[in-house]
Write a protein that holds these residues in place. Structure first.
Motif, PDB file in Angstrom:
ATOM      1  N   ALA A   4       0.676  -1.014  -0.065  1.00 29.53           N
ATOM      2  CA  ALA A   4       0.022   0.515   0.471  1.00 29.53           C
ATOM      3  C   ALA A   4       0.835   0.974   0.036  1.00 29.53           C
ATOM      4  O   ALA A   4       0.813   2.292  -0.230  1.00 29.53           O
ATOM      5  CB  ALA A   4      -0.994   0.144   1.402  1.00 29.53           C
ATOM      6  N   ALA A   5       1.851   1.114   0.761  1.00 24.38           N
ATOM      7  CA  ALA A   5       2.827   2.537   0.881  1.00 24.38           C
ATOM      8  C   ALA A   5       3.288   3.065  -0.710  1.00 24.38           C
ATOM      9  O   ALA A   5       3.504   2.657  -1.912  1.00 24.38           O
ATOM     10  CB  ALA A   5       3.754   2.182   1.652  1.00 24.38           C
ATOM     11  N   GLU A   6       3.619   4.019  -0.532  1.00 28.90           N
ATOM     12  CA  GLU A   6       3.889   5.438  -1.604  1.00 28.90           C
ATOM     13  C   GLU A   6       5.419   5.115  -1.715  1.00 28.90           C
ATOM     14  O   GLU A   6       6.022   4.529  -0.630  1.00 28.90           O
ATOM     15  CB  GLU A   6       3.913   6.515  -0.890  1.00 28.90           C
ATOM     16  CG  GLU A   6       4.387   7.825  -1.645  1.00 28.90           C
ATOM     17  CD  GLU A   6       4.902   8.893  -1.173  1.00 28.90           C
ATOM     18  OE1 GLU A   6       5.027   9.367  -0.370  1.00 28.90           O
ATOM     19  OE2 GLU A   6       6.282   9.827  -2.252  1.00 28.90           O
ATOM     20  N   TYR A   7       5.645   4.731  -2.491  1.00 29.07           N
ATOM     21  CA  TYR A   7       7.033   4.195  -3.454  1.00 29.07           C
ATOM     22  C   TYR A   7       7.619   5.861  -3.436  1.00 29.07           C
ATOM     23  O   TYR A   7       7.188   6.171  -5.128  1.00 29.07           O
ATOM     24  CB  TYR A   7       7.319   3.364  -4.840  1.00 29.07           C
ATOM     25  CG  TYR A   7       8.768   2.664  -4.388  1.00 29.07           C
ATOM     26  CD1 TYR A   7       9.273   1.900  -3.304  1.00 29.07           C
ATOM     27  CD2 TYR A   7       9.947   3.249  -5.327  1.00 29.07           C
ATOM     28  CE1 TYR A   7      10.911   1.252  -3.708  1.00 29.07           C
ATOM     29  CE2 TYR A   7      10.822   3.442  -5.665  1.00 29.07           C
ATOM     30  CZ  TYR A   7      11.601   2.065  -4.436  1.00 29.07           C
ATOM     31  OH  TYR A   7      12.645   1.352  -4.778  1.00 29.07           O
ATOM     32  N   GLU A   8       8.426   6.320  -2.324  1.00 31.51           N
ATOM     33  CA  GLU A   8       9.121   7.357  -3.388  1.00 31.51           C
ATOM     34  C   GLU A   8      10.116   7.381  -4.441  1.00 31.51           C
ATOM     35  O   GLU A   8      11.651   6.448  -4.167  1.00 31.51           O
ATOM     36  CB  GLU A   8      10.214   8.125  -1.709  1.00 31.51           C
ATOM     37  CG  GLU A   8       9.666   8.599  -1.853  1.00 31.51           C
ATOM     38  CD  GLU A   8       9.701   9.681  -0.520  1.00 31.51           C
ATOM     39  OE1 GLU A   8      10.475  10.136  -0.402  1.00 31.51           O
ATOM     40  OE2 GLU A   8       9.353   9.752   0.907  1.00 31.51           O
ATOM     41  N   THR A   9      10.140   8.592  -5.684  1.00 33.98           N
ATOM     42  CA  THR A   9      11.455   7.926  -6.904  1.00 33.98           C
ATOM     43  C   THR A   9      11.743  10.400  -6.696  1.00 33.98           C
ATOM     44  O   THR A   9      11.762  10.651  -6.337  1.00 33.98           O
ATOM     45  CB  THR A   9       9.990   7.723  -8.177  1.00 33.98           C
ATOM     46  OG1 THR A   9       9.790   8.812  -8.134  1.00 33.98           O
ATOM     47  CG2 THR A   9      10.016   6.514  -7.819  1.00 33.98           C
ATOM     48  N   ASN A  10      13.422   9.533  -7.169  1.00 40.25           N
ATOM     49  CA  ASN A  10      13.656  10.696  -7.337  1.00 40.25           C
ATOM     50  C   ASN A  10      14.488  11.310  -8.658  1.00 40.25           C
ATOM     51  O   ASN A  10      15.288  11.746  -8.907  1.00 40.25           O
ATOM     52  CB  ASN A  10      14.784  11.033  -6.289  1.00 40.25           C
ATOM     53  CG  ASN A  10      16.070  10.303  -6.684  1.00 40.25           C
ATOM     54  OD1 ASN A  10      15.819   8.843  -7.883  1.00 40.25           O
ATOM     55  ND2 ASN A  10      17.278  10.092  -5.534  1.00 40.25           N
ATOM     56  N   ASP A  68       9.535   2.718 -17.261  1.00 42.37           N
ATOM     57  CA  ASP A  68       8.674   4.390 -16.534  1.00 42.37           C
ATOM     58  C   ASP A  68       8.123   4.639 -17.931  1.00 42.37           C
ATOM     59  O   ASP A  68       8.200   4.740 -18.912  1.00 42.37           O
ATOM     60  CB  ASP A  68       9.568   4.421 -15.096  1.00 42.37           C
ATOM     61  CG  ASP A  68      10.450   5.434 -15.927  1.00 42.37           C
ATOM     62  OD1 ASP A  68      10.092   5.596 -17.082  1.00 42.37           O
ATOM     63  OD2 ASP A  68      10.852   5.696 -15.070  1.00 42.37           O
ATOM     64  N   GLY A  72      10.776  -1.104  -7.670  1.00 41.39           N
ATOM     65  CA  GLY A  72      10.733   0.006  -7.265  1.00 41.39           C
ATOM     66  C   GLY A  72      12.556  -0.367  -7.340  1.00 41.39           C
ATOM     67  O   GLY A  72      12.902  -1.481  -6.636  1.00 41.39           O
ATOM     68  N   LEU A  88       6.404  -3.666  -5.724  1.00 39.17           N
ATOM     69  CA  LEU A  88       5.194  -2.740  -6.022  1.00 39.17           C
ATOM     70  C   LEU A  88       3.707  -3.318  -6.603  1.00 39.17           C
ATOM     71  O   LEU A  88       2.476  -3.210  -6.603  1.00 39.17           O
ATOM     72  CB  LEU A  88       5.716  -1.578  -6.734  1.00 39.17           C
ATOM     73  CG  LEU A  88       7.429  -0.626  -6.270  1.00 39.17           C
ATOM     74  CD1 LEU A  88       7.304   0.395  -7.061  1.00 39.17           C
ATOM     75  CD2 LEU A  88       6.752  -0.822  -4.801  1.00 39.17           C
TER      76      LEU A  88
END
Length: 569
Positions: A29-35, A73, A111, A134
């Motif tokens: 469920a959690a957000e996956y932070e990308t940069n 992506d 991710g 993910l």
RNA sequence: GAUCUCGUAGCUCAGCUGGUAGAGCAAUACACUUUUAAUGUAUGGGCCCUGGGUUCGAGUCCCAGCGGGAUCACCA
């Protein structure tokens, strides 16, 4: 496990279970932070930079203790390098040996975090130090590969599957995505052009009590509370003109229109037309405005005014050529339509072998001459001007010749792309023109227009001189993206609903107590399920069964209506 | 609506004048630490669109249907 699954789907579902056994949630469920994204990493390459990206895992080339894969992506593709020692520096090699090697499949979302580097062969890649599942993909995507020369292998090409499953098409065919990105850029560029000039984007009804503004067969629906038939709009023209009456300087709308007509590679039941109406202007102004606008759109959305369409090069550089309808017909048939009667026009059509039955009025005859003999010759953008009054019931009469109207169509590649008028704002003339349409309708022209009395009332309050223009967005996008069919520029083109093809449900028939010899007859009559059986009229079925008995000379008792009724209940 | 044409493995496609269903990719197992479509070895995987007919025998021939594509008709 479901017996209808293909072997590959079973493998993926088993992997799902095994991931859970390893305490890995395949749908976290959690957000996956990308940069970063694939495109950003490639554009600003910095050796050793720590990045975090997410996407679909594709085309794994995993070998023993290390290997490569691609991550796709929204921005594109980047290669990832997965090395057991980098990913699993400690004792526990499960993430590499189990998850990467056996439980992840082509198409899964992951991710990854890691350092950017360049491989021996010079490809910018990510050396993965962390990997997060993910979302698992339970169906195998088609595996499409492209080599260095651009040859595509195992392409996903079946149009039916591509249109029905556009999501797969988009994942697997980058050109498809590009077409739709361009479509939005084209519409945005157009919007920008109008907004900069102070024209207002508006919304008008899709659901209409009178389907006006065009001649076409509408979709009919029903409003329960009002208890009246309603129509999906075939055009928004009459509403936009009401807004000009209301005092706006310029209004425009991207209008989804619906027409209950044929479907083919240039016609979808719903399609998009942009219409714009500007007060105090005439069609000469609108021609200049239109060519500038199209030049702007091409430049903004494509970066060029030169477009390749099939084997033709088309230049959208303004100004465009201008040819009157009369000259166009003269030029391509040697026939001058000026002052000709309906009979003379019909004779000419017959002479040229064109269809010209008694239902066709003067306007339709001239339209036939143009459509059949001239249209196809205008490849480069050309304004055809000054149409006969009979074929333009909403258009102002020509200032120099009352038989003509101040109308132009923009032809590109032999097809109509845009249509514009000096709008008719004389309510008395407008009423007469509508009445002419009714006469055409009575003669059998099933496309003639209805009379919208509220629209006439609006005109009676006064509409300033106005020029209006409509442009087919789908066709424009087709031309600007080099696609020959409208299905290629609509995300979800209309298709016949998918029908599951099961064999006949013999067991259900038997359970209902239908004798075996009649089951055979039902099946050959195309009735395969109890639902279908209940849909047919019992009396008709009764007859059909006995016809079948007679035709096949069967030695069985004739069907009785009472008996059939017991099957259905 | 008319004509032509197609429907075979997850994908792309072979399958001849009818005789036990094929390939590549994908999948599975094992081996392999820098591959450029696409490593090697082995293995599994099919309502051949549906129904009917002809035949000793149908993926193949015939009929009907369903779905797609193309051409035409229709499309202010």
């Amino acid at each position: 496990m479901n017996a209808n699954l293909s072997p590959e789907e079973i493998v993926r579902r088993e992997a799902l279970v095994k991931l859970r056994q390893l305490s890995i949630d395949p749908f976290p469920a959690a957000e996956y932070e990308t940069n970063a994204t694939a495109a950003i990493i490639k554009a600003n390459y910095q050796e050793g930079q720590e990045v975090s990206v997410a996407g679909r895992l594709m085309n794994q080339r995993i070998q023993g203790k290390a290997g490569f894969a691609d991550l796709h992506d929204a921005s594109g593709r980047i290669q990832i390098y997965i090395n057991q020692e980098v990913l699993c520096p400690g004792e526990d090699k499960t993430l590499y040996q189990e998850v990467v090697r056996h439980l992840l499949h082509h198409g899964d979302f992951v991710g990854v975090k890691g350092k950017v580097f360049t491989t021996k062969l010079g490809e910018i890649s990510i050396n993965v130090s962390e990997l997060t599942v993910l979302a698992k993909s339970l169906r195998p995507l088609p595996v499409v590969k492209t080599d260095a020369e651009g040859n595509v292998y195992d392409a996903f090409t079946d149009p039916e599957m591509r249109y029905r499953m556009r999501y797969v098409d988009l994942v697997v065919n980058p050109k498809v995505k590009d077409t739709f990105v361009k479509r939005t850029k084209i519409m945005n560029a157009m919007r920008e052009f109008f907004n900069e000039r102070g024209y207002l984007e508006v919304d008008t009804p899709v659901l209409q009590a009178i389907p006006g503004g065009a001649s076409a067969r509408p979709f009919i629906t029903h409003h329960n509370t009002l208890d009246i038939p309603m129509y999906l709009r075939i055009a928004n023209e009459l509403y936009l003109k009401r807004l000009i009456v209301g005092g706006f300087d310029g209004v425009y709308e991207f209008s989804r229109n619906f027409r209950n007509e044929g479907m083919d590679r240039t016609h979808n039941p719903e399609f998009t037309v942009m219409e714009i109406y500007v007060s105090y202007k005439d069609y000469n102004w609108m021609m200049r405005f239109t060519e500038e606008m199209i030049e702007h759109v091409a430049t903004q959305a494509l970066g060029t005014t030169d477009v390749q369409f099939g084997d033709k090069s088309i230049s959208f550089k303004a100004p465009f050529a201008r040819v009157s309808m009369t000259d166009a017909i003269l030029q391509h048939t040697g026939f001058d339509i000026t002052g000709k009667t309906e009979d003379e026009l019909r004779a000419k059509c017959v002479e040229l072998g064109l269809e010209a039955n008694e239902n066709l009025g003067k306007g339709k005859l001239i339209d036939t001459l143009f459509g059949e003999m001239c249209e196809k010759h205008f490849i480069q953008p050309t304004f055809i001007t000054d149409y006969p009054v009979e074929m333009s019931p909403l258009c102002k009469r020509h200032r120099d010749n009352p038989e003509l109207t101040e109308r132009f169509e923009l032809m590109v590649n032999g097809k109509e792309l845009a249509n514009a008028y000096s709008e008719l704002n004389d309510p008395i003339d407008q009423r007469e023109r509508f009445e002419e349409q009714i006469k055409l309708m009575e003669r059998g022209d099933d496309e003639a227009m209805f009379i919208d009395f509220d629209f006439l009332r609006a005109l009676e309050y006064g509409m300033p001189p106005t020029s209006g223009m409509g442009i087919g967005i789908d066709r424009l996008v087709m031309m600007m993206t080099n696609n020959e069919s409208i299905q290629e520029v609509l995300f979800f083109p209309q298709m016949r609903p998918e029908k599951k093809q099961d064999g006949p449900d013999l067991a259900a028939f038997e359970n209902t107590g239908i004798p075996a010899y009649w089951i055979e007859a039902l099946v050959s009559l195309g009735i395969h399920t109890l639902e279908q059986l209940k849909e047919v009229k019992p009396t008709a079925l009764h007859q059909n069964l006995n016809t079948y008995r007679k035709k096949n000379k069967l030695d069985i008792p004739a069907a009785q209506l009472d008996e059939i009724l017991t099957w259905i209940n």
